[in-house]
Design a protein around this motif. Structure first.
Motif, PDB file in Angstrom:
ATOM      1  N   GLY A 164       0.681  -1.171  -0.021  1.00 42.67           N
ATOM      2  CA  GLY A 164      -0.110   0.132   0.106  1.00 42.67           C
ATOM      3  C   GLY A 164       0.752   1.256  -0.017  1.00 42.67           C
ATOM      4  O   GLY A 164       0.119   2.316  -0.010  1.00 42.67           O
ATOM      5  N   ILE A 165       2.085   1.058  -0.193  1.00 44.45           N
ATOM      6  CA  ILE A 165       2.942   2.258   0.050  1.00 44.45           C
ATOM      7  C   ILE A 165       3.680   2.307  -1.291  1.00 44.45           C
ATOM      8  O   ILE A 165       4.191   1.321  -2.043  1.00 44.45           O
ATOM      9  N   GLY A 166       4.370   3.737  -1.567  1.00 46.03           N
ATOM     10  CA  GLY A 166       5.526   3.803  -2.626  1.00 46.03           C
ATOM     11  C   GLY A 166       6.766   3.451  -2.369  1.00 46.03           C
ATOM     12  O   GLY A 166       6.933   2.894  -1.141  1.00 46.03           O
ATOM     13  N   SER A 167       7.700   3.742  -3.004  1.00 48.97           N
ATOM     14  CA  SER A 167       9.095   3.223  -2.866  1.00 48.97           C
ATOM     15  C   SER A 167       9.984   4.269  -2.077  1.00 48.97           C
ATOM     16  O   SER A 167      10.972   4.423  -1.507  1.00 48.97           O
ATOM     17  N   GLU A 168       9.325   5.691  -2.309  1.00 49.78           N
ATOM     18  CA  GLU A 168      10.133   6.755  -1.439  1.00 49.78           C
ATOM     19  C   GLU A 168       9.848   6.882   0.147  1.00 49.78           C
ATOM     20  O   GLU A 168       8.812   6.541   0.506  1.00 49.78           O
ATOM     21  N   LYS A 216       0.658   4.458  -5.481  1.00 51.09           N
ATOM     22  CA  LYS A 216       0.087   5.671  -6.418  1.00 51.09           C
ATOM     23  C   LYS A 216      -1.604   5.238  -6.514  1.00 51.09           C
ATOM     24  O   LYS A 216      -1.792   3.949  -6.603  1.00 51.09           O
ATOM     25  N   GLY A 217      -2.097   6.115  -6.599  1.00 48.60           N
ATOM     26  CA  GLY A 217      -3.639   5.864  -7.195  1.00 48.60           C
ATOM     27  C   GLY A 217      -4.604   5.690  -5.759  1.00 48.60           C
ATOM     28  O   GLY A 217      -5.700   5.813  -5.869  1.00 48.60           O
ATOM     29  N   ASP A 226       7.707   6.651  14.808  1.00 52.62           N
ATOM     30  CA  ASP A 226       6.347   7.156  14.224  1.00 52.62           C
ATOM     31  C   ASP A 226       6.092   7.122  12.686  1.00 52.62           C
ATOM     32  O   ASP A 226       7.095   7.788  11.968  1.00 52.62           O
ATOM     33  N   VAL A 227       5.365   6.556  11.921  1.00 51.45           N
ATOM     34  CA  VAL A 227       5.363   6.478  10.853  1.00 51.45           C
ATOM     35  C   VAL A 227       4.272   7.556  10.125  1.00 51.45           C
ATOM     36  O   VAL A 227       3.123   7.612  10.899  1.00 51.45           O
ATOM     37  N   GLU A 228       4.544   8.464   9.418  1.00 51.64           N
ATOM     38  CA  GLU A 228       3.712   9.237   8.714  1.00 51.64           C
ATOM     39  C   GLU A 228       3.199   9.142   7.366  1.00 51.64           C
ATOM     40  O   GLU A 228       4.231   8.781   6.653  1.00 51.64           O
ATOM     41  N   VAL A 229       2.174   8.894   6.942  1.00 54.00           N
ATOM     42  CA  VAL A 229       1.586   8.333   5.499  1.00 54.00           C
ATOM     43  C   VAL A 229       1.571   9.567   4.672  1.00 54.00           C
ATOM     44  O   VAL A 229       0.364  10.524   5.265  1.00 54.00           O
ATOM     45  N   VAL A 230       2.340  10.070   3.607  1.00 52.61           N
ATOM     46  CA  VAL A 230       1.710  11.340   2.912  1.00 52.61           C
ATOM     47  C   VAL A 230       1.261  10.789   1.326  1.00 52.61           C
ATOM     48  O   VAL A 230       1.341   9.440   1.228  1.00 52.61           O
ATOM     49  N   GLY A 231       0.704  11.703   0.739  1.00 54.37           N
ATOM     50  CA  GLY A 231       0.373  11.480  -0.422  1.00 54.37           C
ATOM     51  C   GLY A 231       1.369  10.935  -1.468  1.00 54.37           C
ATOM     52  O   GLY A 231       2.663  11.291  -1.265  1.00 54.37           O
ATOM     53  N   TYR A 232       0.994  10.194  -2.574  1.00 54.89           N
ATOM     54  CA  TYR A 232       1.865   9.754  -3.522  1.00 54.89           C
ATOM     55  C   TYR A 232       2.579  11.020  -4.372  1.00 54.89           C
ATOM     56  O   TYR A 232       1.801  11.756  -4.778  1.00 54.89           O
ATOM     57  N   GLY A 233       3.759  11.129  -4.200  1.00 55.98           N
ATOM     58  CA  GLY A 233       4.437  12.251  -5.080  1.00 55.98           C
ATOM     59  C   GLY A 233       4.839  13.325  -4.183  1.00 55.98           C
ATOM     60  O   GLY A 233       5.508  14.540  -4.398  1.00 55.98           O
TER      61      GLY A 233
END
Ligand code: DLL
Length: 433
Positions: free
Chosen positions: A353-357, A380-381, A409-416
């Motif tokens: 569910g996450i990107g690579s960055e 993405k998406g 602590d993990v923070e989930v940000v938008g793709y890109g």
């Protein structure tokens, strides 16, 4: 396919004999022509005549980046100035840059060495090779360029940046091979995807290096660009050892074949400086065999890898090391645990569910306690969705705790949302002062 640039030695015994000749030549050359090396060898009480076998390399003193910085601006120089035709400097931003000088023969040897990389990547003279790494005092552009011309394919020397022009060239010139840093590879793949270029370009291969790339990153690059995973080639290199092109993983991807007819690679424990056991991770220490202007004698690269055992199905006698796993100076200590960014790469690569960055941000709280934040991008998406984001966060926090024994602590940000780079990407921010 004819291998025009492969080593002339056809057996391991021939290769070892060639290495011994090269080692003797280098030690003698450095001793005769460099005040720096002569002094170091005298201190270590070793003379060129003491090198009779390859094992005698262990009698030689080490060279470090500190020696290069102290010798600035022409460290390790072992030829008169009139024989130097070029200098290059590392991309390093801390301290003095490492500057290395080259004779005409060094430049020529490097081009041959690099042409072999294109050969091992299965390129042909029909290929059209778009080079998006930086030209200038950095070795990258020159290395890919001279190697391409020597190999005989068509080069498109564009350099980094200008994504619109990059995409237009991909389409108009029907580029077949894209050369880049791993970060630029991701940027370009995202751009190809955004512009729906997958079907319109003739892109078949990508050759990238200059920094580590995680499995997740390579998978993303492949998915977005349409270039199959098997056609993504990892190329290492460093300014001190000519520049890019010190080896390449062939299409079997069993490790990086390194050019043992140009340098000897020792894998040593970074603290004891003794050889590590077979297959164990160690620091890559290199000694050149034919480099004139700035030869390297047991140069400590700080890069960590391991020797791959067995043979490669491609049949090459060139030995292999693993991908570069990190640098000993990349390691950070968080609450008494030694952590390498590659540990985080691995966790990210195995998370859904996450990107690579990602970014790691280390802070010291007023209480004196250290805190680690890990920013990851939603795949993405995927739209922001409270429950899903929470699940992603918790599962990565759990993996970090389980594998590294520390909390974060993990923070989930938008793709890109995390910055993209056209050169090397900085992912660890240590603000602990
Ligand atoms: O980065 C040369 C290069 C340019 C190689 C383009 C490949 C492609 P330096 O700026 O001197 O030279 O940085 C060298 O970068 O010691 C490694 O730590 C890291 N590095 C280079 N290639 C890789 C790779 C160029 N394929 C330092 N994987 C080296 C992981 C790499 N790290």
């Amino acid at each position: 396919m004819e291998h025009r640039f492969d080593a002339r030695q056809k057996t391991e015994a021939e290769l070892l004999a060639f290495q011994l000749e090269g080692l003797k030549w280098t030690v003698n050359h450095a001793y005769q022509h460099s005040d720096y090396y002569r002094e170091k060898f005298n201190e270590a009480e070793v003379k060129p005549g003491d090198i009779a076998t390859l094992d005698d390399i262990r009698k030689l003193p080490f060279t470090t980046s500190k020696d290069l910085q102290e010798g600035y601006p022409f460290p390790l120089r072992s030829v008169p100035f009139e024989q130097i035709v070029r200098i290059h400097a590392s991309s390093g931003t801390t301290g003095k840059r490492k500057v290395l000088c080259y004779t005409e023969k060094d430049v020529d040897d490097w081009a041959n060495m690099f042409a072999r990389c294109y050969e091992y990547a299965g390129c042909t003279r029909e290929d059209r090779i778009q080079i998006t790494v930086g030209y200038g005092v950095w070795t990258a552009g020159w290395g890919f360029q001279n190697g391409c011309e020597r190999f005989g394919a068509m080069s498109i020397p564009i350099g980094p940046g200008n994504l619109d022009m990059q995409c237009q060239f991909l389409e108009d010139f029907q580029t077949t091979v894209l050369c880049c840093t791993a970060s630029m590879g991701l940027l370009m793949a995202e751009e190809i995807d955004r512009n729906n270029l997958k079907e319109k370009t003739g892109l078949k291969k990508m050759i990238f290096g200059a920094e580590r790339s995680s499995d997740a990153m390579r998978q993303r690059i492949s998915d977005l660009s349409g270039v199959p995973m098997e056609e993504l080639y990892d190329i290492p290199g460093l300014t001190e050892l000519y520049g890019p092109g010190t080896g390449l993983d062939c299409r079997y991807h069993t490790g990086i074949h390194y050019w043992a007819d140009y340098y000897i690679l020792e894998m040593l424990h970074p603290d004891t400086l003794e050889p590590v056991g077979p297959g164990e991770v160690g620091e890559m220490v290199v000694t050149t065999l034919r480099k004139e202007a700035a030869p390297l004698v047991r140069y400590r690269t700080r890069d960590l890898s391991r020797i791959m055992e067995g043979s490669c199905p491609c049949g090459s006698i060139m030995p292999r090391h693993d991908r570069i796993l990190g640098r000993s100076d990349d390691m950070f200590i968080f609450r008494a645990v030694n952590i390498y960014p590659s540990h985080i790469d691995e966790i990210i690569s195995n998370s859904e569910g996450i990107g690579s960055e990602y970014q790691i941000i280390l802070e010291r709280k007023e209480s004196g306690k250290d805190h680690m934040a890990l920013k990851v991008e939603r795949a993405k998406g995927l739209e922001a969705e409270k429950e899903r984001d929470k699940h992603i966060r918790k599962s990565i926090e759990h993996s970090v705790k389980k594998q590294l024994l520390v909390s974060c602590d993990v923070e989930v940000v938008g793709y890109g949302d995390l910055p993209r780079s056209e050169r090397k990407t900085k992912r660890v921010f240590d603000n602990r002062g």
